[in-house]
Design an enzyme around this catalytic site. Sequence first.
Site, PDB file in Angstrom:
ATOM      1  N   CYS A 140      22.047   2.046  65.210  1.00  0.00           N
ATOM      2  CA  CYS A 140      21.598   0.645  65.270  1.00  0.00           C
ATOM      3  C   CYS A 140      20.670   0.353  64.089  1.00  0.00           C
ATOM      4  CB  CYS A 140      20.866   0.367  66.583  1.00  0.00           C
ATOM      5  SG  CYS A 140      20.233  -1.325  66.632  1.00  0.00           S
ATOM      6  N   GLY A 253      35.346  -2.393  64.240  1.00  0.00           N
ATOM      7  CA  GLY A 253      34.783  -3.146  63.126  1.00  0.00           C
ATOM      8  C   GLY A 253      35.779  -4.210  62.717  1.00  0.00           C
TER       9      GLY A 253
HETATM   10  C1  LIG Z   1      25.451  -8.965  69.094  1.00  0.00           C
HETATM   11  C2  LIG Z   1      25.781  -7.518  68.900  1.00  0.00           C
HETATM   12  C3  LIG Z   1      25.113  -6.549  69.649  1.00  0.00           C
HETATM   13  C4  LIG Z   1      25.416  -5.192  69.479  1.00  0.00           C
HETATM   14  N1  LIG Z   1      24.776  -4.252  70.248  1.00  0.00           N
HETATM   15  C5  LIG Z   1      25.129  -2.952  70.136  1.00  0.00           C
HETATM   16  C6  LIG Z   1      24.542  -1.954  70.979  1.00  0.00           C
HETATM   17  O1  LIG Z   1      23.720  -2.231  71.858  1.00  0.00           O
HETATM   18  N2  LIG Z   1      24.927  -0.650  70.796  1.00  0.00           N
HETATM   19  C7  LIG Z   1      25.850  -0.290  69.844  1.00  0.00           C
HETATM   20  O2  LIG Z   1      26.167   0.899  69.715  1.00  0.00           O
HETATM   21  N3  LIG Z   1      26.442  -1.219  69.063  1.00  0.00           N
HETATM   22  C8  LIG Z   1      26.103  -2.520  69.179  1.00  0.00           C
HETATM   23  N4  LIG Z   1      26.715  -3.458  68.384  1.00  0.00           N
HETATM   24  C9  LIG Z   1      27.721  -3.022  67.388  1.00  0.00           C
HETATM   25  C10 LIG Z   1      29.150  -3.208  67.913  1.00  0.00           C
HETATM   26  O3  LIG Z   1      29.369  -2.438  69.072  1.00  0.00           O
HETATM   27  C11 LIG Z   1      30.182  -2.819  66.831  1.00  0.00           C
HETATM   28  O4  LIG Z   1      29.982  -1.477  66.447  1.00  0.00           O
HETATM   29  C12 LIG Z   1      30.089  -3.681  65.579  1.00  0.00           C
HETATM   30  O5  LIG Z   1      29.752  -5.019  65.898  1.00  0.00           O
HETATM   31  C13 LIG Z   1      31.382  -3.665  64.767  1.00  0.00           C
HETATM   32  O6  LIG Z   1      32.474  -4.134  65.510  1.00  0.00           O
HETATM   33  P1  LIG Z   1      32.968  -5.691  65.465  1.00  0.00           P
HETATM   34  O7  LIG Z   1      33.059  -6.077  64.025  1.00  0.00           O
HETATM   35  O8  LIG Z   1      34.259  -5.717  66.200  1.00  0.00           O
HETATM   36  O9  LIG Z   1      31.893  -6.479  66.157  1.00  0.00           O
HETATM   37  C14 LIG Z   1      26.406  -4.810  68.532  1.00  0.00           C
HETATM   38  C15 LIG Z   1      27.082  -5.806  67.789  1.00  0.00           C
HETATM   39  C16 LIG Z   1      26.780  -7.140  67.958  1.00  0.00           C
HETATM   40  C17 LIG Z   1      27.528  -8.174  67.153  1.00  0.00           C
END
Ligand SMILES: Cc1cc2nc3c(=O)[nH]c(=O)nc-3n(C[C@H](O)[C@H](O)[C@H](O)COP(=O)(O)O)c2cc1C
Length: 313
Positions: A140, A253
């Site tokens: 994170c 991603g």
């Molecule tokens: C609003 C938000 C909150 C997130 N919270 C977490 C989290 O609590 N733990 C985690 O491992 N990843 C968290 N992520 C990351 C996502 O799980 C993911 O790895 C990242 O957004 C890439 O995927 P995407 O492009 O499909 O969103 C968060 C992403 C977003 C957008």
Amino acid sequence: MKPVLTVKIGSLVLPNPVGVASGCFGYGQEYAELIDLDSLGALYTKAVTLQPRAGNPPPRLVETPQGLINSIGLANPGLTAFISDKLPALARLRCPVIVNVAGSTQDEYAAVVEGIEEALATRPAAPRGGVDGFEINVSCPNVDHGGMSFGTDPSTVEHLTASLRKRTSLPLIVKLSPNVTDIAEIARAAEAGGADALSCINTLVGMSIDTERCSPYLPRGTGGLSGPAIRPIGVACVWKVAKAVSIPVIGLGGIRCGRDAIEYLLAGASAVQVGTALFADPRIPDLVLSSIVEWMEAKSVASVGDIRMMLRI
Ligand SMILES: Cc1cc2nc3c(=O)[nH]c(=O)nc-3n(C[C@H](O)[C@H](O)[C@H](O)COP(=O)(O)O)c2cc1C
């Protein structure tokens, strides 16, 4: 013949390869009215930390072309409230539930895993425990302590993974950060520590500045960039990681459609997760799955696991 969609992650069998990403799906109940949760390949919960966390001051989200920058700061109700308020509903689901674990110290990660293990051991006979695995968030970018700083150092990743490995026999998935020089090195460290699988990738550090106020949109300055903009980076990370380890890699991603997911599967992922796209349309995981099935049928692919062998390079 129908293609085989199941995916093995350690001792766990996912019914299909399309899950929902941590932080983009709450603890499931938030979406229960909108989609059939049991159709998900896996539900990755919002992070759980030992103590409740209020998260970062608002605003926490800013849209960018082809992406979203978030600075949520791991806001969550904490371990005790997770067990009392969230776990009962998760235990009623038929889809696999993976709890995303975060912490400021290695002991905090250990306490969360131990606390959930204890809760599962002492629960009255529920149909199932409600937790089928752990996803360890060492990636994170939006917190001052722990988070990404753990996931950028191979020896810390190996040590933390090994320490959690001793505390649970449930599948342990380490979630990798793309904000590193050599992601394959971190992946090998997690594998050496005893991880059953790797999630790849978390968000990239990004920044957006309001040129009228001459000030960043997010109070902390930077946040984590997600969405379509990061997909090519995620696919490249999965490709590198899948060549470096022999455990399954879960790709995520920027996935918005079946083709996006198939890119990840061709790059070497065993399964995928949909994150940011859920905010636009919670039905996307279902659409992604049907589109994967259609593609497999058109190409006569027998099993999801065969897709990665089809990459020609
Ligand atoms: C609003 C938000 C909150 C997130 N919270 C977490 C989290 O609590 N733990 C985690 O491992 N990843 C968290 N992520 C990351 C996502 O799980 C993911 O790895 C990242 O957004 C890439 O995927 P995407 O492009 O499909 O969103 C968060 C992403 C977003 C957008």
